[in-house]
Design a protein around this motif. Structure first.
Motif, PDB file in Angstrom:
ATOM      1  N   ASN A 111       0.842  -1.181   0.000  1.00 49.76           N
ATOM      2  CA  ASN A 111       0.000   0.000   0.000  1.00 49.76           C
ATOM      3  C   ASN A 111       0.883   1.239   0.000  1.00 49.76           C
ATOM      4  OD1 ASN A 111      -2.287   1.625   0.281  1.00 49.76           O
ATOM      5  ND2 ASN A 111      -3.208   0.248   1.783  1.00 49.76           N
ATOM      6  N   TYR A 112       0.258   2.358  -0.345  1.00 49.26           N
ATOM      7  CA  TYR A 112       0.852   3.682  -0.136  1.00 49.26           C
ATOM      8  C   TYR A 112       0.798   3.846   1.377  1.00 49.26           C
ATOM      9  CZ  TYR A 112       0.838   8.848  -0.739  1.00 49.26           C
ATOM     10  OH  TYR A 112       1.101  10.197  -0.719  1.00 49.26           O
ATOM     11  N   LEU A 113       1.944   3.847   2.049  1.00 47.42           N
ATOM     12  CA  LEU A 113       1.895   3.620   3.494  1.00 47.42           C
ATOM     13  C   LEU A 113       1.581   4.884   4.318  1.00 47.42           C
ATOM     14  CD1 LEU A 113       4.632   0.909   4.151  1.00 47.42           C
ATOM     15  CD2 LEU A 113       2.183   0.629   3.823  1.00 47.42           C
ATOM     16  N   GLY A 345       5.807  -1.679   2.015  1.00 48.44           N
ATOM     17  CA  GLY A 345       5.597  -2.867   2.844  1.00 48.44           C
ATOM     18  C   GLY A 345       6.034  -4.160   2.178  1.00 48.44           C
ATOM     19  N   VAL A 346       6.797  -4.091   1.063  1.00 51.06           N
ATOM     20  CA  VAL A 346       7.210  -5.312   0.360  1.00 51.06           C
ATOM     21  C   VAL A 346       8.712  -5.275   0.058  1.00 51.06           C
ATOM     22  CG1 VAL A 346       6.547  -6.902  -1.475  1.00 51.06           C
ATOM     23  CG2 VAL A 346       5.056  -5.000  -0.910  1.00 51.06           C
ATOM     24  N   PRO A 347       9.512  -6.068   0.782  1.00 52.99           N
ATOM     25  CA  PRO A 347      10.946  -6.097   0.495  1.00 52.99           C
ATOM     26  C   PRO A 347      11.234  -6.717  -0.869  1.00 52.99           C
ATOM     27  CG  PRO A 347      10.396  -7.478   2.417  1.00 52.99           C
ATOM     28  CD  PRO A 347       9.112  -6.936   1.873  1.00 52.99           C
ATOM     29  N   ASN A 348      12.466  -6.491  -1.370  1.00 59.49           N
ATOM     30  CA  ASN A 348      12.930  -7.083  -2.632  1.00 59.49           C
ATOM     31  C   ASN A 348      12.065  -6.739  -3.843  1.00 59.49           C
ATOM     32  OD1 ASN A 348      14.018  -9.318  -0.467  1.00 59.49           O
ATOM     33  ND2 ASN A 348      15.433  -8.778  -2.116  1.00 59.49           N
ATOM     34  N   HIS A 349      11.431  -5.616  -3.786  1.00 58.08           N
ATOM     35  CA  HIS A 349      10.651  -5.129  -4.929  1.00 58.08           C
ATOM     36  C   HIS A 349      11.022  -3.664  -5.163  1.00 58.08           C
ATOM     37  CE1 HIS A 349       8.215  -8.691  -4.201  1.00 58.08           C
ATOM     38  NE2 HIS A 349       7.514  -8.453  -5.301  1.00 58.08           N
ATOM     39  N   ILE A 350      10.756  -3.196  -6.373  1.00 52.30           N
ATOM     40  CA  ILE A 350      10.880  -1.772  -6.674  1.00 52.30           C
ATOM     41  C   ILE A 350       9.612  -1.335  -7.416  1.00 52.30           C
ATOM     42  CG2 ILE A 350      13.377  -1.332  -6.688  1.00 52.30           C
ATOM     43  CD1 ILE A 350      13.567  -2.339  -9.501  1.00 52.30           C
ATOM     44  N   ARG A 351       9.230  -0.080  -7.205  1.00 49.34           N
ATOM     45  CA  ARG A 351       8.065   0.431  -7.935  1.00 49.34           C
ATOM     46  C   ARG A 351       8.574   1.328  -9.058  1.00 49.34           C
ATOM     47  NH1 ARG A 351       3.665   4.766  -5.881  1.00 49.34           N
ATOM     48  NH2 ARG A 351       5.381   6.123  -6.514  1.00 49.34           N
ATOM     49  N   ILE A 352       8.176   0.963 -10.269  1.00 42.34           N
ATOM     50  CA  ILE A 352       8.613   1.736 -11.444  1.00 42.34           C
ATOM     51  C   ILE A 352       7.380   2.324 -12.127  1.00 42.34           C
ATOM     52  CG2 ILE A 352       9.807   1.647 -13.668  1.00 42.34           C
ATOM     53  CD1 ILE A 352      11.404  -0.733 -12.659  1.00 42.34           C
ATOM     54  N   SER A 353       7.505   3.602 -12.466  1.00 37.94           N
ATOM     55  CA  SER A 353       6.420   4.297 -13.152  1.00 37.94           C
ATOM     56  C   SER A 353       6.680   4.261 -14.653  1.00 37.94           C
ATOM     57  CB  SER A 353       6.427   5.732 -12.647  1.00 37.94           C
ATOM     58  OG  SER A 353       5.557   6.491 -13.385  1.00 37.94           O
ATOM     59  N   TYR A 354       5.644   3.975 -15.437  1.00 42.66           N
ATOM     60  CA  TYR A 354       5.885   3.879 -16.885  1.00 42.66           C
ATOM     61  C   TYR A 354       4.940   4.738 -17.730  1.00 42.66           C
ATOM     62  CZ  TYR A 354       2.024   0.585 -16.553  1.00 42.66           C
ATOM     63  OH  TYR A 354       0.805   0.019 -16.285  1.00 42.66           O
ATOM     64  N   GLY A 355       4.081   5.538 -17.105  1.00 47.27           N
ATOM     65  CA  GLY A 355       3.131   6.371 -17.878  1.00 47.27           C
ATOM     66  C   GLY A 355       3.786   7.648 -18.384  1.00 47.27           C
ATOM     67  N   LEU A 356       4.907   7.487 -19.091  1.00 50.55           N
ATOM     68  CA  LEU A 356       5.729   8.641 -19.459  1.00 50.55           C
ATOM     69  C   LEU A 356       6.038   8.611 -20.952  1.00 50.55           C
ATOM     70  CD1 LEU A 356       8.103   8.117 -16.437  1.00 50.55           C
ATOM     71  CD2 LEU A 356       6.759  10.187 -16.817  1.00 50.55           C
ATOM     72  N   PRO A 357       6.380   9.760 -21.531  1.00 53.69           N
ATOM     73  CA  PRO A 357       6.728   9.763 -22.958  1.00 53.69           C
ATOM     74  C   PRO A 357       7.965   8.885 -23.196  1.00 53.69           C
ATOM     75  CG  PRO A 357       6.569  12.008 -22.062  1.00 53.69           C
ATOM     76  CD  PRO A 357       6.459  11.083 -20.906  1.00 53.69           C
ATOM     77  N   PRO A 358       8.031   8.169 -24.376  1.00 53.41           N
ATOM     78  CA  PRO A 358       9.116   7.211 -24.617  1.00 53.41           C
ATOM     79  C   PRO A 358      10.514   7.820 -24.572  1.00 53.41           C
ATOM     80  CG  PRO A 358       7.655   7.428 -26.535  1.00 53.41           C
ATOM     81  CD  PRO A 358       7.043   8.219 -25.444  1.00 53.41           C
ATOM     82  N   ASP A 359      10.650   9.088 -25.026  1.00 52.35           N
ATOM     83  CA  ASP A 359      12.005   9.663 -25.033  1.00 52.35           C
ATOM     84  C   ASP A 359      12.507   9.945 -23.622  1.00 52.35           C
ATOM     85  OD1 ASP A 359      10.130  11.614 -24.692  1.00 52.35           O
ATOM     86  OD2 ASP A 359      11.138  13.126 -25.922  1.00 52.35           O
ATOM     87  N   TYR A 360      11.627   9.855 -22.655  1.00 55.18           N
ATOM     88  CA  TYR A 360      12.027  10.025 -21.256  1.00 55.18           C
ATOM     89  C   TYR A 360      12.087   8.663 -20.561  1.00 55.18           C
ATOM     90  CZ  TYR A 360      11.958  12.151 -16.567  1.00 55.18           C
ATOM     91  OH  TYR A 360      12.264  12.542 -15.285  1.00 55.18           O
ATOM     92  N   LEU A 361      11.063   7.847 -20.826  1.00 61.25           N
ATOM     93  CA  LEU A 361      10.973   6.535 -20.168  1.00 61.25           C
ATOM     94  C   LEU A 361      12.139   5.620 -20.555  1.00 61.25           C
ATOM     95  CD1 LEU A 361       9.336   4.433 -18.494  1.00 61.25           C
ATOM     96  CD2 LEU A 361       8.086   3.887 -20.613  1.00 61.25           C
TER      97      LEU A 361
END
Ligand SMILES: Cc1ncc(COP(=O)(O)O)c(C=O)c1O
Length: 387
Positions: A111-113, A345-361
Motif C-alpha cells: 500500500n501507499y503507506l 511494505g514489500v521487500p525485494n521489490h521496486i516500484r517503477i512508473s511507466y506512464g511517461l513519454p518514450p524519449d524520457y521513459l
C-alpha cells in the motif's frame, strides 16, 4: 512509552530527489496536463478566472464542485462530499477522526503507506492483510478476516492498488464489505486511481454506496493528471462528513479558489472527464508497450505481475541488496529515481512508473537495467570471493 514519530519515508525520498534526478520514474500518476490543455475544454473560462476575487471560497468545496463529485458516486449528493487538499488530506483527517490511541486499524499491504505512519503516530494498533504476489496480488481474504476483529475501528485499502495496480474482484469487494459488517468498523477506500485502468475503459467500481460505513477518497492527482490543482475529496455518510470537516477546518480550511471554483469542476464535467481519462489511459498503454519488452529483456533479474491499472508497477528483483539501498545507489550512480518496495511494505521489490513519454521513459529504463546488471555482477563476484 510512546513509539517514535514515523516519518512518511516514501514522500520524503520523492521530495528530496524528484526535482534533482535526470529521470524521475517514481511519480505514480500519468504525465501531468498543462493548464492550457485543460482550459481548451472551456475557452471562456480564462476570462472568468481573471475576474475571480482571490478570497478563500467555500471551505468545504463549492456546491458546484461537490455536486460534480457526487454524480460519480451512486446515491451521493453534495452533502456527502467534503473537498480537501488532495487525497493526502482526505486520508489524514479520516484517520484522525476515526482512530483514538489503542484502537485497531486493519491496513492492506502492499500500500501507499500513509495510513501506516499516521496510525502509528496516533497511537493506534496496526494489523495488516496482504495482496498475495503468488496469486497475481489477489486479496488474502483469510488474512483480512484474521486482521479484522471486533476491536477494529477502521479497515483501509487502496483500489486500484498503489503500488501493484491490482483491481479487486467483485468477490473480494464483497468479502471486504462482510468484514465491515461483522466488525462494526468503517472502510476507507482510497480510490484515487479509478479512471486509470490499463486493460479496460470501464472505471473501477467504487465501494461507496455498498455499505453505510464506507468512505471513499479520491482526487484530481492521478487518473485526471492534475496533481497541481491540489483537489481531493471524501464521500461518506453526512454525519461523518460533518465530523471530518471539523478537522479540515483546523488543518487546511479550504482548497485554492481557482481550483475549487473553476478548474476542478471543469475537469469533472462528464465529457471532459471522459477525454481526460482517455488521455491518461493513452499514456499508460503507450508506456506499457515500451515497458513490457524492457521487462522481458531483463527477466533474469526482474519479475512482474502485469498491473491492471495505474501508471506504476511493483517489480520483484533477484538480488540480495535491500530495496532502500538499491534505490539510493540508483539515484546517486545513475540519477534515476524509483520507489523502494520496503516503503510499500514489500521487500525485494521496486516500484517503477511507466506512464511517461518514450524519449524520457526508455533512457531511464536503460539506466536502471545497467545498474541492476552492475549490482548482479558485484554480488556474483563477492559470492565467488566469499566462497
Ligand atoms: C494511494 C494514494 N493516495 C493518496 C495520494 C495523495 O494524492 P494527492 O496528490 O491527491 O494528495 C497518493 C499520491 O501518490 C497515492 O498514491
Amino acid at each position: 512509552m510512546s513509539q517514535a514519530f514515523q516519518p512518511f519515508d516514501l514522500e520524503r525520498i520523492m521530495s528530496d530527489w524528484e526535482q534533482v534526478v535526470e529521470y524521475n520514474l517514481s511519480e505514480s500518476g500519468a504525465h501531468p496536463m498543462k493548464l492550457k490543455e485543460l482550459l481548451a475544454y472551456d475557452p471562456d473560462l480564462m476570462d472568468h478566472m481573471l475576474e475571480t476575487e482571490l478570497g478563500y471560497g467555500w471551505a468545504n468545496g463549492s456546491p458546484q464542485l461537490r455536486e460534480a463529485i457526487a454524480q460519480y458516486y451512486p446515491g451521493a449528493t453534495s452533502d456527502n462530499v467534503l473537498v480537501t487538499i488532495g487525497c493526502i488530506e482526505a486520508n489524514y483527517i479520516t484517520y484522525q477522526t476515526l482512530l483514538q490511541p489503542g484502537d485497531e486499524v486493519a491496513i492492506q499491504v502492499p500500500n501507499y503507506l500513509q495510513g501506516w505512519g499516521i496510525a502509528q503516530n496516533l497511537g493506534a494498533t496496526r494489523k495488516t492483510f496482504s495482496l498475495d504476489p503468488d496469486r497475481r496480488w489477489a486479496l488474502n481474504i483469510d488474512e483480512m478476516n484474521a486482521a479484522v476483529t471486533d476491536q477494529t475501528k477502521l479497515i483501509t485499502l487502496c483500489n486500484p492498488n498503489n503500488p501493484t495496480g491490482q483491481i479487486l474482484t467483485e468477490v473480494e469487494m464483497d468479502a471486504v464489505l462482510q468484514a465491515v459488517e461483522h466488525s462494526g468498523a468503517y472502510l476507507l477506500a482510497d480510490e484515487i486511481y479509478a479512471g486509470a485502468e490499463r486493460e479496460t475503459d470501464d472505471v473501477t467500481s467504487t465501494f461507496y454506496g455498498r455499505h453505510d460505513r464506507v468512505i471513499s477518497a479520491g482526487s484530481m492527482s492521478k487518473s485526471y493528471g492534475l496533481p497541481g490543482l491540489r483537489v481531493g475529496w471524501l464521500v461518506g455518510p453526512t454525519d461523518l462528513i460533518s465530523q471530518l470537516w471539523t478537522r479540515h477546518e483546523y488543518l487546511t480550511l479550504s482548497t485554492a479558489i481557482l481550483s475549487n471554483h473553476h478548474l476542478a469542476p471543469l475537469a469533472l464535467r462528464p465529457d471532459v472527464r471522459e477525454q481526460i481519462f482517455a488521455r491518461t489511459r493513452r499514456y499508460i498503454r503507450n508506456g506499457w508497450t515500451n515497458y513490457e519488452p524492457w521487462l522481458k529483456e531483463n527477466e533474469d533479474i526482474l519479475g512482474l505481475v502485469s498491473p491492471q491499472a495505474s501508471a506504476i508497477s511493483l517489480v520483484r528483483y533477484n538480488l540480495n541488496m535491500d530495496s532502500v539501498t538499491l534505490v539510493n545507489r540508483l539515484i546517486r550512480e545513475k540519477s534515476v529515481l524509483i520507489g523502494p518496495g520496503d516503503y510499500f511494505g514489500v521487500p525485494n521489490h521496486i516500484r517503477i512508473s511507466y506512464g511517461l513519454p518514450p524519449d524520457y521513459l526508455n533512457p531511464g529504463l536503460e539506466r536502471i537495467a545497467d545498474f541492476l546488471r552492475q549490482v548482479a555482477a558485484e554480488e556474483g563476484s563477492s559470492t565467488a570471493a566469499g566462497a
